[in-house]
Design a protein around this motif. Structure first.
Motif, mmCIF file in Angstrom:
data_model
loop_
_atom_site.group_PDB
_atom_site.id
_atom_site.type_symbol
_atom_site.label_atom_id
_atom_site.label_comp_id
_atom_site.label_asym_id
_atom_site.label_seq_id
_atom_site.Cartn_x
_atom_site.Cartn_y
_atom_site.Cartn_z
ATOM 1 N N GLU A 83 0.841 -1.181 0.000
ATOM 2 C CA GLU A 83 0.000 0.000 0.000
ATOM 3 C C GLU A 83 0.884 1.242 0.000
ATOM 4 O O GLU A 83 1.685 1.442 0.904
ATOM 5 N N VAL A 84 0.735 2.075 -1.026
ATOM 6 C CA VAL A 84 1.536 3.288 -1.148
ATOM 7 C C VAL A 84 0.717 4.462 -0.649
ATOM 8 O O VAL A 84 -0.446 4.626 -1.022
ATOM 9 N N GLU A 85 1.319 5.254 0.213
ATOM 10 C CA GLU A 85 0.662 6.443 0.724
ATOM 11 C C GLU A 85 1.181 7.650 -0.048
ATOM 12 O O GLU A 85 2.373 7.942 -0.028
ATOM 13 N N TYR A 86 0.291 8.328 -0.750
ATOM 14 C CA TYR A 86 0.694 9.466 -1.569
ATOM 15 C C TYR A 86 0.476 10.776 -0.819
ATOM 16 O O TYR A 86 -0.504 10.934 -0.102
ATOM 17 N N ARG A 87 1.410 11.700 -1.033
ATOM 18 C CA ARG A 87 1.255 13.074 -0.545
ATOM 19 C C ARG A 87 0.591 13.844 -1.671
ATOM 20 O O ARG A 87 1.010 13.731 -2.814
ATOM 21 N N ARG A 88 -0.394 14.617 -1.346
ATOM 22 C CA ARG A 88 -1.096 15.389 -2.373
ATOM 23 C C ARG A 88 -0.920 16.872 -2.103
ATOM 24 O O ARG A 88 -1.185 17.350 -1.019
ATOM 25 N N VAL A 117 0.843 18.538 -7.386
ATOM 26 C CA VAL A 117 1.725 17.373 -7.380
ATOM 27 C C VAL A 117 1.152 16.266 -6.502
ATOM 28 O O VAL A 117 0.493 16.533 -5.498
ATOM 29 N N VAL A 118 1.396 15.052 -6.937
ATOM 30 C CA VAL A 118 1.128 13.868 -6.124
ATOM 31 C C VAL A 118 2.453 13.128 -6.047
ATOM 32 O O VAL A 118 3.099 12.908 -7.070
ATOM 33 N N SER A 143 17.147 6.642 -1.771
ATOM 34 C CA SER A 143 15.709 6.693 -2.016
ATOM 35 C C SER A 143 15.174 5.282 -1.875
ATOM 36 O O SER A 143 15.880 4.301 -2.111
ATOM 37 N N CYS A 144 13.935 5.163 -1.451
ATOM 38 C CA CYS A 144 13.387 3.835 -1.256
ATOM 39 C C CYS A 144 11.881 3.860 -1.465
ATOM 40 O O CYS A 144 11.251 4.907 -1.436
ATOM 41 N N GLY A 145 11.350 2.691 -1.677
ATOM 42 C CA GLY A 145 9.924 2.559 -1.920
ATOM 43 C C GLY A 145 9.640 2.420 -3.399
ATOM 44 O O GLY A 145 10.503 2.625 -4.249
ATOM 45 N N GLY A 146 8.426 2.041 -3.712
ATOM 46 C CA GLY A 146 8.042 1.893 -5.107
ATOM 47 C C GLY A 146 8.620 0.642 -5.737
ATOM 48 O O GLY A 146 9.126 -0.257 -5.071
ATOM 49 N N ALA A 147 8.554 0.601 -7.052
ATOM 50 C CA ALA A 147 9.015 -0.566 -7.807
ATOM 51 C C ALA A 147 10.532 -0.560 -7.945
ATOM 52 O O ALA A 147 11.162 0.497 -7.896
ATOM 53 N N PRO A 148 11.131 -1.731 -8.156
ATOM 54 C CA PRO A 148 12.574 -1.784 -8.414
ATOM 55 C C PRO A 148 12.927 -1.022 -9.695
ATOM 56 O O PRO A 148 12.095 -0.900 -10.605
ATOM 57 N N LEU A 149 14.143 -0.523 -9.763
ATOM 58 C CA LEU A 149 14.566 0.270 -10.914
ATOM 59 C C LEU A 149 14.415 -0.481 -12.229
ATOM 60 O O LEU A 149 14.057 0.105 -13.246
ATOM 61 N N SER A 150 14.670 -1.781 -12.229
ATOM 62 C CA SER A 150 14.564 -2.557 -13.469
ATOM 63 C C SER A 150 13.128 -2.544 -14.004
ATOM 64 O O SER A 150 12.908 -2.457 -15.214
#
Length: 138
Positions: free
Chosen positions: A4-9, A13-14, A118-125
Motif C-alpha cells: 500500500e503506497v501512501e501518496y502526498r497530495r 503534485v502527487v 531513495s526507497c519505496g516503489g518498484a525496483p529500478l529494473s
C-alpha cells in the motif's frame, strides 16, 4: 503480497518520496544510550515537521542512527540533513553533557558524511522496462 503506497497530495503534485538516512557520530564515538536515542528521535520528528516531512521510522546503535523520512518534493535532502544534524547536535550536546564529553567529542557531534538512499516503489529494473515500453510517437 500487496504494497500500500501512501501518496502526498499538493496543489499541483502527487508524490510518494521516501529516503533512508544514516548519520554516524564523529570518529564513530560510542555515545548513544536509550534515553539519548529517544530524545534524538523527538528532535528529528520536530525538524521533519518543520519541513512538512514525516519521520516514519527511527532507530540507532551506540555510534549511529537510521531514519526513514517521507518528504515532499519541494524539500532538498541536503537541506533536510543539515537541519536534522545541526539541530540534533545542538540539543543533544546541551541536554546530555555528561555523555557527550567535550574531551572525547571536541568539534562536531556528527561526522560530516551521511548515507542517503531513495526507497519505496518498484525496483529500478521494472521502472526502466516500463519507460522503455512507452509508445514513442514517430
Amino acid at each position: 503480497m500487496s504494497q500500500e503506497v501512501e501518496y502526498r497530495r499538493g496543489r499541483h503534485v502527487v508524490s510518494a518520496m521516501h529516503v533512508h538516512l544514516v548519520f554516524v557520530t564523529k570518529y564513530r564515538t560510542n555515545v548513544f544510550d536509550d534515553a539519548m536515542l529517544r530524545r534524538c528521535e523527538d528532535i528529528m520528528i520536530e525538524v521533519c515537521d518543520s519541513f512538512e516531512a514525516e519521520l516514519r521510522a527511527f532507530n540507532g546503535e551506540h555510534d549511529h542512527v537510521h531514519l526513514l523520512v517521507h518528504y515532499p518534493p519541494k524539500v532538498a535532502i541536503s537541506k533536510l540533513v543539515n537541519s536534522l544534524k545541526g539541530v540534533s547536535s545542538h540539543y543533544l550536546r546541551k541536554e546530555f553533557t555528561s555523555l557527550v564529553n567535550p574531551a572525547l567529542m571536541h568539534g562536531p557531534f556528527w561526522s560530516p558524511s551521511y548515507f542517503a538512499a531513495s526507497c519505496g516503489g518498484a525496483p529500478l529494473s521494472i521502472i526502466k522496462a516500463y519507460i522503455e515500453q512507452q509508445r514513442r510517437p514517430t
